[in-house]
Scaffold this active site. Structure first.
Site: not given
Ligand code: GLU
Length: 427
Positions: A117
């Site tokens: 993240k």
């Molecule tokens: N931000 C989204 C989540 O928390 C998508 C993450 C992604 O597609 O890599 O799942």
């Protein structure tokens, strides 16, 4: 309270204890699996993290500095994968928690990724598009050594969107000298995005809602739904619930909630939000507070905004029989215990909102193969993966007499631990 103060207060709450929640959930899975403290410590500690300074020359010529982070929690099952968040109170612990949840989410969905993240501590509503582009490009440049289509793949999250992903893709590609669409997912279709990605998280939320209702012999059609958070996930989810015959009686955003027992007209609501920037003031509904929305007597409650919404204070008021977590980390461990005691079934975030990263995976596969699928292929494969994951989690929960959250955590942690075990420790 002014709209900005309301926004700030919500953002403040979000950053407080996501890591405590994530750690408690991991500890519960470790205990259930009987793993030792060494493995526990290994699965708890992020594999890599980078802290960067992100300077911005504003449109008016001032110099501002923001803190940025990228955390790869685990990369044992594949490259790091996870969103990039722009929010004023983002800090390293929140990003660590969100990265850890991505590891478990990818493992539950059984896609070949680890978890990562990113975050920049910026309030994106205060900056122009040109300023946000400069922030995004500088952040991307600073974390360049860590990212890549085979190492760490970003995607949109709170405060970022497909335009942000296009800038990241362009910055990375320019540095490498050729176009590399697979470095990010959630891109615009015109530069290698996938059909169905924009609504994927919400579509997955609706699929697992249907599965959870069918498990108790019920149907989605005619059910009442309240959606907390009318953002990227919540707005599409509300539309899809309505399109599938459910009655969406309330939605909210940071400014407040609106309620209509006969069901909100989703088309008119969308037009109102497009015109005013908020669900509040919608003329075909009564105003409601955010807390009152959580306590509505509905069949399904969907927290689809941010962390720490269902807490020790709000959980006892929940009257829905089913909570489906569109957001990451909306429920604290204390709230989880209260909901379980009150017979409320919770489909946990790492399962319920996995649709986004599943279609991100499809996007990455398509970009890697330079061959794009039809919307029908995406929809069918997404549904199949969501239903498979739900069934696996629900079966374990039934077998071991544990909650869906505990079962999802156990499956995820076991899959990641198995990858560690088979790979062995180097050196
Ligand atoms: N931000 C989204 C989540 O928390 C998508 C993450 C992604 O597609 O890599 O799942």
């Amino acid at each position: 309270m002014s709209p900005r103060a309301a926004l700030a207060s919500v953002w403040h709450v979000t950053a407080t204890s996501a890591i405590t929640t994530a750690h408690a959930q991991l500890a519960a899975a470790i205990e259930h699996l009987g793993y030792d403290e060494g493995l526990h410590a290994h699965l708890r500690m992020p594999r890599r993290e980078i802290h960067v300074a992100v300077p911005l020359r504003t449109d008016s010529g001032e110099l501002r500095l923001f803190r940025g982070y990228r955390v790869q929690h685990n990369v044992s099952r594949g490259p790091g994968k996870g969103g990039l968040r722009f929010a004023p109170n983002v800090d390293i612990d929140e990003v660590r928690a969100l990265a850890m949840w991505m590891t478990w989410k990818c493992a539950v969905a059984d896609i070949p990724y680890g978890g990562a993240k990113g975050g920049v501590a910026i309030d994106p509503t205060l900056y122009s598009k040109a300023e946000l582009e400069r922030v995004t490009r500088r952040y991307t440049t600073e974390i360049m050594p860590l990212i890549g289509p085979e190492t760490d793949i970003m995607a949109p999250d709170m405060g970022t969107d497909e335009q942000t992903m296009a800038w990241i893709m362009d910055t990375y590609s320019t540095a490498r000298g050729h176009t590399i669409p697979a470095v990010v997912t959630g891109k615009p279709i015109a530069v290698g995005g996938s059909l169905g990605r924009a609504v994927a998280t919400s579509a997955g939320v609706v699929h697992v809602t249907r599965s959870a209702l069918e498990a108790v012999g019920e149907k989605l059609g005619g059910k009442t739904v309240a959606v907390q958070g009318y953002g990227k996930v919540g707005a599409h989810a509300a539309d899809l619930y309505a399109a599938n015959g459910a009655r969406v009686v309330a939605v909210s955003d940071v400014f407040g909630a609106v309620h209509n027992e006969d069901g909100l007209d989703m088309g008119r609501l969308a037009a109102h939000v497009a015109a005013t920037g908020s669900v509040t003031g919608f003329d075909d509904a009564d105003p409601l507070t955010n807390d009152a929305l959580l306590a509505l007597d509905v069949d399904v409650l969907v927290p689809a905004a941010t962390e720490n919404v269902l807490t020790e204070q709000t959980a006892p008021t929940v009257r829905a029989r089913l909570v489906v977590e569109g957001a990451n980390g909306p429920t604290t461990p204390e709230a989880d215990a209260i909901l379980a005691r009150n017979g409320v079934s919770v489909v946990p975030d790492i399962l319920a909102n996995a649709g986004g990263v599943i279609v991100s995976y499809f996007e990455w596969v398509q970009a890697t193969q330079v061959y794009w699928w039809t919307e029908k292929e995406i929809d069918e494969r997404l549904e199949q993966r969501m239903v498979t994951a739900y069934d696996l989690v629900a079966d374990l929960a039934r077998r071991d007499g544990i909650t869906l959250r505990e079962a999802a955590g156990v499956i995820a942690v076991q899959r990641v631990a198995e990858a560690h075990e088979i790979r062995g420790l180097y050196p």
